[in-house]
Design a protein around this motif. Sequence first.
Motif, PDB file in Angstrom:
ATOM      1  N   MET A 101       0.825  -1.201   0.000  1.00 55.06           N
ATOM      2  CA  MET A 101       0.000   0.000   0.000  1.00 55.06           C
ATOM      3  C   MET A 101       0.862   1.254   0.000  1.00 55.06           C
ATOM      4  SD  MET A 101      -2.988  -1.299   2.657  1.00 55.06           S
ATOM      5  CE  MET A 101      -3.944   0.200   2.701  1.00 55.06           C
ATOM      6  N   LYS A 102       1.934   1.220   0.746  1.00 55.03           N
ATOM      7  CA  LYS A 102       2.847   2.373   0.782  1.00 55.03           C
ATOM      8  C   LYS A 102       3.454   2.638  -0.598  1.00 55.03           C
ATOM      9  CE  LYS A 102       7.216   3.952   2.887  1.00 55.03           C
ATOM     10  NZ  LYS A 102       6.796   5.362   3.007  1.00 55.03           N
ATOM     11  N   ALA A 103       3.823   1.566  -1.307  1.00 53.76           N
ATOM     12  CA  ALA A 103       4.396   1.718  -2.643  1.00 53.76           C
ATOM     13  C   ALA A 103       3.383   2.343  -3.603  1.00 53.76           C
ATOM     14  CB  ALA A 103       4.853   0.353  -3.167  1.00 53.76           C
ATOM     15  N   VAL A 104       2.122   1.946  -3.477  1.00 62.23           N
ATOM     16  CA  VAL A 104       1.070   2.517  -4.323  1.00 62.23           C
ATOM     17  C   VAL A 104       0.922   4.008  -4.052  1.00 62.23           C
ATOM     18  CG1 VAL A 104      -1.417   2.502  -4.809  1.00 62.23           C
ATOM     19  CG2 VAL A 104      -0.187   0.336  -4.544  1.00 62.23           C
ATOM     20  N   PHE A 105       0.860   4.385  -2.781  1.00 56.34           N
ATOM     21  CA  PHE A 105       0.671   5.787  -2.414  1.00 56.34           C
ATOM     22  C   PHE A 105       1.844   6.646  -2.879  1.00 56.34           C
ATOM     23  CE2 PHE A 105      -1.868   3.970   1.359  1.00 56.34           C
ATOM     24  CZ  PHE A 105      -3.029   3.961   0.606  1.00 56.34           C
ATOM     25  N   GLU A 106       3.052   6.117  -2.822  1.00 55.05           N
ATOM     26  CA  GLU A 106       4.239   6.884  -3.224  1.00 55.05           C
ATOM     27  C   GLU A 106       4.265   7.166  -4.722  1.00 55.05           C
ATOM     28  OE1 GLU A 106       7.882   5.214  -1.832  1.00 55.05           O
ATOM     29  OE2 GLU A 106       7.522   5.816   0.254  1.00 55.05           O
ATOM     30  N   ARG A 107       3.534   6.367  -5.494  1.00 59.44           N
ATOM     31  CA  ARG A 107       3.445   6.603  -6.943  1.00 59.44           C
ATOM     32  C   ARG A 107       2.345   7.601  -7.280  1.00 59.44           C
ATOM     33  NH1 ARG A 107       6.151   2.705 -10.195  1.00 59.44           N
ATOM     34  NH2 ARG A 107       7.687   1.681  -8.833  1.00 59.44           N
ATOM     35  N   GLY A 108       1.711   8.158  -6.262  1.00 57.93           N
ATOM     36  CA  GLY A 108       0.617   9.092  -6.503  1.00 57.93           C
ATOM     37  C   GLY A 108      -0.677   8.398  -6.849  1.00 57.93           C
ATOM     38  N   LEU A 109      -0.757   7.102  -6.572  1.00 57.07           N
ATOM     39  CA  LEU A 109      -1.955   6.313  -6.853  1.00 57.07           C
ATOM     40  C   LEU A 109      -2.720   6.071  -5.558  1.00 57.07           C
ATOM     41  CD1 LEU A 109      -0.271   3.706  -9.238  1.00 57.07           C
ATOM     42  CD2 LEU A 109      -1.557   5.759  -9.895  1.00 57.07           C
ATOM     43  N   GLN A 110      -3.892   5.456  -5.696  1.00 57.55           N
ATOM     44  CA  GLN A 110      -4.732   5.224  -4.520  1.00 57.55           C
ATOM     45  C   GLN A 110      -5.141   3.754  -4.409  1.00 57.55           C
ATOM     46  OE1 GLN A 110      -8.030   7.972  -5.047  1.00 57.55           O
ATOM     47  NE2 GLN A 110      -7.047   9.489  -3.737  1.00 57.55           N
ATOM     48  N   VAL A 111      -5.312   3.332  -3.158  1.00 56.24           N
ATOM     49  CA  VAL A 111      -5.914   2.040  -2.844  1.00 56.24           C
ATOM     50  C   VAL A 111      -7.301   2.332  -2.249  1.00 56.24           C
ATOM     51  CG1 VAL A 111      -5.754  -0.047  -1.426  1.00 56.24           C
ATOM     52  CG2 VAL A 111      -3.661   1.007  -2.321  1.00 56.24           C
ATOM     53  N   PRO A 112      -8.385   1.832  -2.839  1.00 55.02           N
ATOM     54  CA  PRO A 112      -8.452   0.820  -3.901  1.00 55.02           C
ATOM     55  C   PRO A 112      -8.760   1.372  -5.284  1.00 55.02           C
ATOM     56  CG  PRO A 112     -10.571   0.950  -2.827  1.00 55.02           C
ATOM     57  CD  PRO A 112      -9.703   2.000  -2.172  1.00 55.02           C
ATOM     58  N   ASN A 113      -8.831   2.693  -5.449  1.00 59.61           N
ATOM     59  CA  ASN A 113      -9.276   3.258  -6.726  1.00 59.61           C
ATOM     60  C   ASN A 113      -8.408   2.829  -7.900  1.00 59.61           C
ATOM     61  OD1 ASN A 113     -11.334   4.500  -5.397  1.00 59.61           O
ATOM     62  ND2 ASN A 113     -10.398   6.538  -5.352  1.00 59.61           N
ATOM     63  N   ASP A 114      -7.076   2.765  -7.662  1.00 63.68           N
ATOM     64  CA  ASP A 114      -6.162   2.368  -8.734  1.00 63.68           C
ATOM     65  C   ASP A 114      -5.709   0.913  -8.603  1.00 63.68           C
ATOM     66  OD1 ASP A 114      -5.859   4.989 -10.105  1.00 63.68           O
ATOM     67  OD2 ASP A 114      -5.075   5.589  -8.148  1.00 63.68           O
ATOM     68  N   VAL A 115      -5.466   0.481  -7.388  1.00 67.33           N
ATOM     69  CA  VAL A 115      -5.044  -0.906  -7.135  1.00 67.33           C
ATOM     70  C   VAL A 115      -5.776  -1.424  -5.894  1.00 67.33           C
ATOM     71  CG1 VAL A 115      -3.122  -2.489  -6.720  1.00 67.33           C
ATOM     72  CG2 VAL A 115      -2.728  -0.380  -8.024  1.00 67.33           C
ATOM     73  N   SER A 116      -6.441  -2.567  -6.043  1.00 69.14           N
ATOM     74  CA  SER A 116      -7.068  -3.241  -4.905  1.00 69.14           C
ATOM     75  C   SER A 116      -6.067  -4.191  -4.269  1.00 69.14           C
ATOM     76  CB  SER A 116      -8.310  -4.013  -5.353  1.00 69.14           C
ATOM     77  OG  SER A 116      -9.328  -3.127  -5.782  1.00 69.14           O
ATOM     78  N   ILE A 117      -6.100  -4.287  -2.936  1.00 62.66           N
ATOM     79  CA  ILE A 117      -5.132  -5.130  -2.213  1.00 62.66           C
ATOM     80  C   ILE A 117      -5.853  -5.981  -1.170  1.00 62.66           C
ATOM     81  CG2 ILE A 117      -3.170  -5.105  -0.612  1.00 62.66           C
ATOM     82  CD1 ILE A 117      -2.117  -2.649  -2.040  1.00 62.66           C
ATOM     83  N   VAL A 118      -5.465  -7.261  -1.122  1.00 61.30           N
ATOM     84  CA  VAL A 118      -5.956  -8.190  -0.099  1.00 61.30           C
ATOM     85  C   VAL A 118      -4.755  -8.782   0.620  1.00 61.30           C
ATOM     86  CG1 VAL A 118      -7.209 -10.340   0.354  1.00 61.30           C
ATOM     87  CG2 VAL A 118      -8.036  -8.764  -1.395  1.00 61.30           C
ATOM     88  N   GLY A 119      -4.856  -8.904   1.951  1.00 60.24           N
ATOM     89  CA  GLY A 119      -3.775  -9.493   2.739  1.00 60.24           C
ATOM     90  C   GLY A 119      -4.153 -10.856   3.285  1.00 60.24           C
TER      91      GLY A 119
END
Length: 332
Positions: free
Chosen positions: A253-271
């Motif tokens: 999630m941190k890597a997504v945010f650092e690219r200026g993207l959002q979870v889950p709008n740009d990438v969905s993540i399940v743990g």
Amino acid sequence: MAPTIKDIAKLANVSHTTVSRALNNSPLIKEVTRKKIAEIAAQVGYVPNYNAKSLVMQRSYTIGLFFTSIANGTTSGFFSDTIRGVNSVIDVEYNLFIRGIDDYAEYSSIHHKRFDGIILMSQSEADNKFIYHVVQQGIPIVVLNRQIDDRSIINIISNDREGAYHAGKHLIESGHQDIAIIEGVEGFKSTQERRDGFIKALIDHNIPVRNDYMRNGNYDMQSGYEAMGKLLDLEKPPTAVFCSNDDMAIGAMKAVFERGLQVPNDVSIVGFDDIGFSLFANPSLTTVKRPIEKISEQGARKLLSLIKEPLENDGLTSIDTKFIARESVRKL
């Protein structure tokens, strides 16, 4: 000077042998006598000498709690849940000894005079050598977390494959087809089980399994962060990622945010695991709850029964995982 068994015997007007038997709950002592001696012992502040007791009873009053490794692949949440589960059951008269198998070059120091019983939180088939040594030493053992072939050994596991299958299925039913996985430590049984469950979900729903969407991790946040970075660098990044544990999911999630993207709008993540932090992440993490504390509690109870009744064993017990939908998955 601390009161002794002989002091209690004088006050109770019985022999010190009777006191010893009463304090050890011997069936040879009548209940009324046992209660009387217990009350006197409490009044004078008697504290058992477990070192002396160990010599007499030929027991160590030590339970060993072993992990495949504490330094590699064992997250803080997994570690604390295991200890909390075992500690909630182990009686106060026992010492709890905690160690990683990989701390040992050889196992000569692990013998029946040192341990009354051993609980192994196992991650790797390499642990089989340790299990064989413990069995050869005649030490009661319960193996948690990884299925083993020997049905004479009590074995308690969670159904990781089923949990990972539900995680993959949820992403597919949410409309995702470009789905990646960040895997755990190579060689760990949990890594294999979660990978197999995830891939089965893709195959069952006719979703292609892409090699470039399968990335190695190490069950820590840093590896999740790095693996997600590589996925985002692809010409066609995935719209959803299943991470083989929550720590890697938080790093992802941190890597997504650092690219200026959002979870889950740009990438969905399940743990996977449902560690305490998962509920309070922003967004809260969709995950699979693995009942490590429950498995550890049950393992400790089984071990105490095994110490008292060495003939008891009941093979494999599997405890179901639970899928928990939160805010980190977007429906397309």
